[in-house]
Enzyme design. Structure first.
Site, PDB file in Angstrom:
ATOM      1  N   PRO A   1      28.268  39.850  -7.010  1.00 19.64           N
ATOM      2  CG  PRO A   1      27.314  37.739  -7.178  1.00 19.64           C
ATOM      3  CD  PRO A   1      28.621  38.473  -7.344  1.00 19.64           C
ATOM      4  CG  ASN A   2      22.800  40.207  -4.794  1.00 18.15           C
ATOM      5  OD1 ASN A   2      21.962  40.850  -5.412  1.00 18.15           O
ATOM      6  ND2 ASN A   2      22.880  38.896  -4.866  1.00 18.15           N
TER       7      ASN A   2
ATOM      8  NE  ARG B   1      15.978  45.373  -0.212  1.00 20.94           N
ATOM      9  CZ  ARG B   1      15.712  45.028  -1.454  1.00 20.94           C
ATOM     10  NH1 ARG B   1      16.111  43.863  -1.897  1.00 20.94           N
ATOM     11  NH2 ARG B   1      15.041  45.817  -2.248  1.00 20.94           N
TER      12      ARG B   1
ATOM     13  CE1 TYR C   1      26.819  39.630   3.729  1.00 27.73           C
ATOM     14  CE2 TYR C   1      24.495  40.089   3.351  1.00 27.73           C
ATOM     15  CZ  TYR C   1      25.564  39.222   3.295  1.00 27.73           C
ATOM     16  OH  TYR C   1      25.400  37.953   2.811  1.00 27.73           O
TER      17      TYR C   1
ATOM     18  CG  ASN D   1      32.934  40.155  -0.869  1.00 29.64           C
ATOM     19  OD1 ASN D   1      32.510  39.029  -1.167  1.00 29.64           O
ATOM     20  ND2 ASN D   1      32.423  40.864   0.116  1.00 29.64           N
TER      21      ASN D   1
ATOM     22  CB  ALA E   1      26.268  34.271  -4.030  1.00 28.70           C
TER      23      ALA E   1
ATOM     24  CG  HIS F   1      29.644  30.392  -1.267  1.00 25.22           C
ATOM     25  ND1 HIS F   1      30.689  30.343  -0.376  1.00 25.22           N
ATOM     26  CD2 HIS F   1      28.976  31.541  -0.985  1.00 25.22           C
ATOM     27  CE1 HIS F   1      30.643  31.415   0.416  1.00 25.22           C
ATOM     28  NE2 HIS F   1      29.608  32.142   0.065  1.00 25.22           N
TER      29      HIS F   1
ATOM     30  CG  ASP G   1      39.212  27.540 -14.225  1.00 29.18           C
ATOM     31  OD1 ASP G   1      39.804  26.952 -13.297  1.00 29.18           O
ATOM     32  OD2 ASP G   1      38.386  26.981 -14.969  1.00 29.18           O
TER      33      ASP G   1
ATOM     34  CD  GLU H   1      37.874  33.673  -0.659  1.00 28.48           C
ATOM     35  OE1 GLU H   1      38.856  32.927  -0.886  1.00 28.48           O
ATOM     36  OE2 GLU H   1      36.745  33.249  -0.361  1.00 28.48           O
TER      37      GLU H   1
ATOM     38  CG  HIS I   1      34.017  36.180   2.202  1.00 28.25           C
ATOM     39  ND1 HIS I   1      33.243  36.219   1.068  1.00 28.25           N
ATOM     40  CD2 HIS I   1      35.012  35.311   1.966  1.00 28.25           C
ATOM     41  CE1 HIS I   1      33.758  35.387   0.181  1.00 28.25           C
ATOM     42  NE2 HIS I   1      34.836  34.831   0.694  1.00 28.25           N
TER      43      HIS I   1
ATOM     44  CB  SER J   1      29.160  37.775   6.833  1.00 28.37           C
ATOM     45  OG  SER J   1      29.232  36.958   5.672  1.00 28.37           O
TER      46      SER J   1
ATOM     47  NE  ARG K   1      25.769  34.701   6.479  1.00 29.37           N
ATOM     48  CZ  ARG K   1      25.566  35.449   5.395  1.00 29.37           C
ATOM     49  NH1 ARG K   1      26.580  36.034   4.785  1.00 29.37           N
ATOM     50  NH2 ARG K   1      24.351  35.607   4.916  1.00 29.37           N
TER      51      ARG K   1
ATOM     52  NE  ARG L   1      25.242  32.583   3.323  1.00 28.47           N
ATOM     53  CZ  ARG L   1      24.697  33.233   2.287  1.00 28.47           C
ATOM     54  NH1 ARG L   1      25.457  33.718   1.328  1.00 28.47           N
ATOM     55  NH2 ARG L   1      23.399  33.406   2.215  1.00 28.47           N
TER      56      ARG L   1
HETATM   57  O1  CA2 Z   1      30.195  38.129   3.642  1.00 25.53           O
HETATM   58  C1  CA2 Z   1      30.398  38.413   2.451  1.00 25.53           C
HETATM   59  O2  CA2 Z   1      31.047  39.391   2.124  1.00 25.53           O
HETATM   60  C2  CA2 Z   1      29.777  37.577   1.343  1.00 25.53           C
HETATM   61  O3  CA2 Z   1      30.698  37.455   0.292  1.00 25.53           O
HETATM   62  C3  CA2 Z   1      28.537  38.346   0.896  1.00 25.53           C
HETATM   63  C4  CA2 Z   1      27.690  37.604  -0.132  1.00 25.53           C
HETATM   64  C5  CA2 Z   1      27.371  36.188   0.362  1.00 25.53           C
HETATM   65  O4  CA2 Z   1      26.685  35.472  -0.637  1.00 25.53           O
HETATM   66  C6  CA2 Z   1      28.626  35.429   0.754  1.00 25.53           C
HETATM   67  O5  CA2 Z   1      28.252  34.170   1.244  1.00 25.53           O
HETATM   68  C7  CA2 Z   1      29.397  36.179   1.819  1.00 25.53           C
HETATM   69  C8  CA2 Z   1      26.366  38.327  -0.364  1.00 25.53           C
HETATM   70  C9  CA2 Z   1      26.518  39.761  -0.733  1.00 25.53           C
HETATM   71  C10 CA2 Z   1      25.140  40.343  -0.734  1.00 25.53           C
HETATM   72  O6  CA2 Z   1      25.156  41.525  -0.011  1.00 25.53           O
HETATM   73  C11 CA2 Z   1      23.962  42.091   0.286  1.00 25.53           C
HETATM   74  C12 CA2 Z   1      24.027  43.219   1.041  1.00 25.53           C
HETATM   75  C13 CA2 Z   1      22.878  43.868   1.401  1.00 25.53           C
HETATM   76  C14 CA2 Z   1      21.647  43.390   0.995  1.00 25.53           C
HETATM   77  C15 CA2 Z   1      21.569  42.247   0.232  1.00 25.53           C
HETATM   78  C16 CA2 Z   1      22.737  41.597  -0.132  1.00 25.53           C
END
Ligand code: CA2
Length: 156
Positions: free
Chosen positions: A21-22, A29, A34, A85, A88, A91, A98, A109, A111, A113, A118, A122
């Site tokens: 997601p996202n 953003r 990121y 990846n 969210a 977590h 599963d 896996e 990430h 960041s 953080r 996370r």
């Molecule tokens: O660091 C990562 O790759 C994460 O998997 C990214 C997830 C975050 O929830 C994990 O804790 C760490 C979030 C991805 C959202 O990415 C965005 C990028 C630009 C704008 C908004 C969200």
């Protein structure tokens, strides 16, 4: 007369690069966390790295947990390994853990960041027990390192 057996080795299954997601918002953003690359940029870099490594890749992204579970289930037959990846869902999702365990494939896996630098929520990943390795904090380079690791594992 019987036809000669084909000498070409069977086509190798692609590695699945799966994003949660996202991650479709990458580059649009929060560049301070990121980076400025978009998800299509990451896909392009993964495809170039896969060509260099002599492996095939497939790229997928979903904002929906069930869709990610469906794609991981399909990977058991379709793919040789998974770079994930999970965003969210990393977590929160026992369902993804599963599914990854049931796929019985090598998983790395990733990430973008450094999740350990953080917020404390996370710091825990539900999916890490299903992974052969975890890469965090190296931005999009993490995906390329994950492909390198899987290419090596799969060549064994
Ligand atoms: O660091 C990562 O790759 C994460 O998997 C990214 C997830 C975050 O929830 C994990 O804790 C760490 C979030 C991805 C959202 O990415 C965005 C990028 C630009 C704008 C908004 C969200």
């Amino acid at each position: 007369m019987a036809a000669k057996a084909a000498r070409r080795p069977p086509a190798k299954k692609p590695v699945l690069v799966l994003n949660g997601p996202n991650l479709n918002m990458l580059g649009k953003r929060q560049p301070e966390i990121y980076g400025r690359e978009t998800l299509p940029d990451v896909e392009k870099a993964c495809r170039a790295e896969a060509t260099r490594l002599g492996i095939a890749v497939e790229f997928a992204q979903s904002n929906h947990e069930g869709a990610l579970v469906d794609r991981i289930q399909a990977a058991r037959e379709k793919n040789a390994g998974i770079v994930i990846n999970a965003g969210a869902y990393t977590h929160t999702s026992v369902a993804l853990l599963d599914a990854l365990n049931a796929a019985e494939l090598p998983v790395v896996e990733v990430h973008l960041s450094n999740i350990y630098k953080r917020e404390s929520f996370r710091h825990h990943s539900y999916i890490s027990p299903a992974a052969v390795g975890v890469i965090a904090g190296l931005g999009s380079q993490g995906y390329l390192l994950a492909l390198q690791a899987l290419a090596r594992l799969l060549a064994r």
